[in-house]
Write a protein that holds these residues in place. Structure first.
Motif, short mmCIF file in Angstrom:
data_model
loop_
_atom_site.label_atom_id
_atom_site.label_comp_id
_atom_site.label_asym_id
_atom_site.label_seq_id
_atom_site.Cartn_x
_atom_site.Cartn_y
_atom_site.Cartn_z
N ARG A 1 6.31 0.05 12.42
CA ARG A 1 5.20 0.96 12.14
C ARG A 1 4.73 0.80 10.69
O ARG A 1 5.47 1.11 9.75
CB ARG A 1 5.65 2.40 12.36
N PRO A 2 3.50 0.33 10.46
CA PRO A 2 3.01 0.21 9.08
C PRO A 2 2.95 1.55 8.37
O PRO A 2 3.14 1.63 7.16
CB PRO A 2 1.61 -0.40 9.26
N GLU A 3 2.69 2.65 9.12
CA GLU A 3 2.63 3.96 8.48
C GLU A 3 3.93 4.30 7.77
O GLU A 3 3.95 4.91 6.70
CB GLU A 3 2.32 5.05 9.51
N PRO B 1 0.84 -1.21 0.00
CA PRO B 1 0.00 0.00 0.00
C PRO B 1 0.87 1.25 0.00
O PRO B 1 1.83 1.34 0.75
CB PRO B 1 -0.80 -0.13 1.30
N ARG B 2 0.49 2.22 -0.84
CA ARG B 2 1.31 3.42 -1.00
C ARG B 2 0.50 4.63 -0.53
O ARG B 2 -0.38 5.11 -1.22
CB ARG B 2 1.73 3.60 -2.46
N ARG B 3 0.86 5.09 0.65
CA ARG B 3 0.21 6.30 1.16
C ARG B 3 1.06 6.85 2.30
O ARG B 3 1.72 6.11 3.03
CB ARG B 3 -1.20 6.00 1.67
N THR B 4 1.06 8.15 2.42
CA THR B 4 1.78 8.82 3.50
C THR B 4 0.76 9.44 4.46
O THR B 4 -0.01 10.33 4.07
CB THR B 4 2.72 9.91 2.95
N ALA C 1 7.16 4.71 2.80
CA ALA C 1 8.35 4.31 2.05
C ALA C 1 7.95 3.76 0.69
O ALA C 1 8.62 4.03 -0.32
CB ALA C 1 9.14 3.26 2.84
N ALA C 2 6.86 2.98 0.63
CA ALA C 2 6.40 2.44 -0.65
C ALA C 2 6.00 3.56 -1.61
O ALA C 2 6.23 3.46 -2.82
CB ALA C 2 5.24 1.49 -0.42
N GLU C 3 5.41 4.61 -1.07
CA GLU C 3 5.04 5.75 -1.92
C GLU C 3 6.28 6.38 -2.52
O GLU C 3 6.30 6.75 -3.70
CB GLU C 3 4.25 6.76 -1.10
#
Length: 422
Positions: free
Chosen positions: A197-199, A116-119, A204-206
């Motif tokens: 931390r998943p956040e 998942p890509r989100r900040t 990082a994926a974003e």
């Protein structure tokens, strides 16, 4: 993608890659190859990297690396991967040679598209954090984190102005994640994180999605579930083996980026001592007694062979006049700057020289921490000032032979260049 497919991409694209394989080699690093392995010398420590070893005399191979690092008084790290056919034999050879293993970690791999890509609003980039107290707080958090792929201190030194993703609450950092991008290999490298931390992984994926196809991390067992939940696969186990030779290793790399507030300090002292600021830089510096300034109009552009000869002369002079432990700064106003020990770079068996004395489109400074010697390249006047009695004595004849015209000595015109005026 499956764990096996991701591991194949990792083996083919990233594993065994050295700094010399990258478009921008980190400062102060030297890579040496010995058959199937590469030694990476950082000056303060070293690392051995390679792909799976098969058919090698592992005992002899390990001893050769020890001898090379012992000659430089560099502690060494060597990773063993559980999926390698020779993993057990390599671990035994390292242990027999005196290497000590750390607790094993999970090698975690992901396709960027599967994460998942989100900040989250609570995550922000370190680039937004300018004050030194917060930077120190991040360093303390990172230093207390369990061992992972790479230390923040190393990432900071390698990449210069560093970026860290920070999870905050009420303006205070709770946890952080630091990373690098393996340019050309399409891998986004999570060097470490301070808490599961998943956040941070989603943020990082974003970032990774901008230029990379894959993400790699190495994590302790307590961090594995959050990675798996985010789309990572545990592909193997990694164990770092360490050995230190007798002697006291160097505390600093031969070269690197200048950290704050050291950069502020050298700028303040240089501007005061040489009576110059960014606004007055085109007018030059207060050239001290013993300095010599040459006319650089013969240099047409940055690719001019004449400029390369000038730089080689200046570098040899700075190396010859350097003292053990010297810090030589390369400075440009409002641009990231570097420092080096001139006695530890540019010579045989040393990392490349990192400074330069003249640019055709910017003013540039080289100066030692004690301000005793250095250079000032003024591109508007097309001049190069060399100061410091020892340095001038070392380079004057060669630079005059190359450039011919001397503009000033001791800051005063010598009268051989025609100008407008009375």
């Amino acid at each position: 993608m499956t764990a096996r497919e991701l591991l194949s991409e990792y083996e083919n694209r990233l594993r065994g890659r050295t700094p010399s394989d990258q478009p921008w080699e980190p400062l102060g690093v030297l890579t040496e190859r010995d058959g199937p392995v590469a030694r990476i010398h950082y000056g303060t420590h070293g690392v051995v990297v390679h792909q799976p070893l098969q058919g090698e005399n592992l005992g002899s191979l390990v001893r050769r690396q020890q001898e090379a690092f012992a000659a430089r008084v560099e502690p060494v790290e060597w990773k063993v991967y559980s999926h390698d056919p020779d993993a057990r034999q390599l671990a035994e050879a390292l242990s027999a040679a005196g290497f000590t293993p750390s607790p094993s970690r999970a090698l975690l791999l992901a396709d960027v598209a599967d994460v998942p890509r989100r900040t989250a609003p609570s995550v922000r980039s370190h680039f937004a954090i300018f004050d030194e107290p917060r930077r120190r707080s991040l360093r303390r958090l990172a230093a207390a984190a369990p061992e992972q792929r790479g230390r923040l201190s190393e990432t900071e030194t390698d990449t210069g102005p560093w970026d860290v993703l920070v999870l905050e609450r009420h303006g205070r950092p709770l946890d952080a994640l630091w990373y690098q991008e393996a340019v050309g290999a399409e891998f986004f490298e999570i060097d470490g994180m301070t808490g599961p931390r998943p956040e941070l992984l989603h943020a990082a994926a974003e970032r990774a999605a901008l230029r990379s196809r894959f993400i790699v991390a190495e994590a302790p067992d307590a961090f594995v579930p959050v990675h798996v939940a985010a789309g990572f696969h545990e592909a193997a186990r990694v164990t770092t083996y360490r050995w230190a030779p007798p002697g006291e290793p160097a505390r600093e790399r031969p070269a690197g980026w200048i950290p704050e507030p050291e950069r502020e300090d050298i700028w303040e002292r240089f501007e005061k001592h040489f009576e110059v600021t960014y606004e007055t830089a085109y007018d030059g510096i207060a050239e001290p007694p013993g300095s010599v300034t040459w006319y650089m109009a013969a240099v047409e552009d940055s690719r001019d062979p004449l400029l390369a000869e000038v730089e080689a002369v200046v570098a040899r002079g700075l190396r010859a006049c350097g003292r053990p432990g010297d810090r030589l700064y390369r400075l440009k106003w409002y641009i990231s700057s570097t420092r080096c020990d001139p006695t530890r770079v540019g010579g045989p068996g040393q990392p490349r020289w990192v400074g330069y004395s003249y640019l055709t489109d910017e003013n540039v400074i080289q100066v030692t921490a004690d301000l005793r010697m250095g250079t000032y390249g003024n591109f508007v006047e097309e001049s190069l000032c060399v100061f410091g009695a020892d340095l001038v004595a070392e380079v004057e004849d060669e630079l005059t032979a190359l450039l011919g015209t001397v503009l000033r000595r001791d800051g005063r015109p010598v009268g051989n260049v025609w100008t407008f005026g009375p």
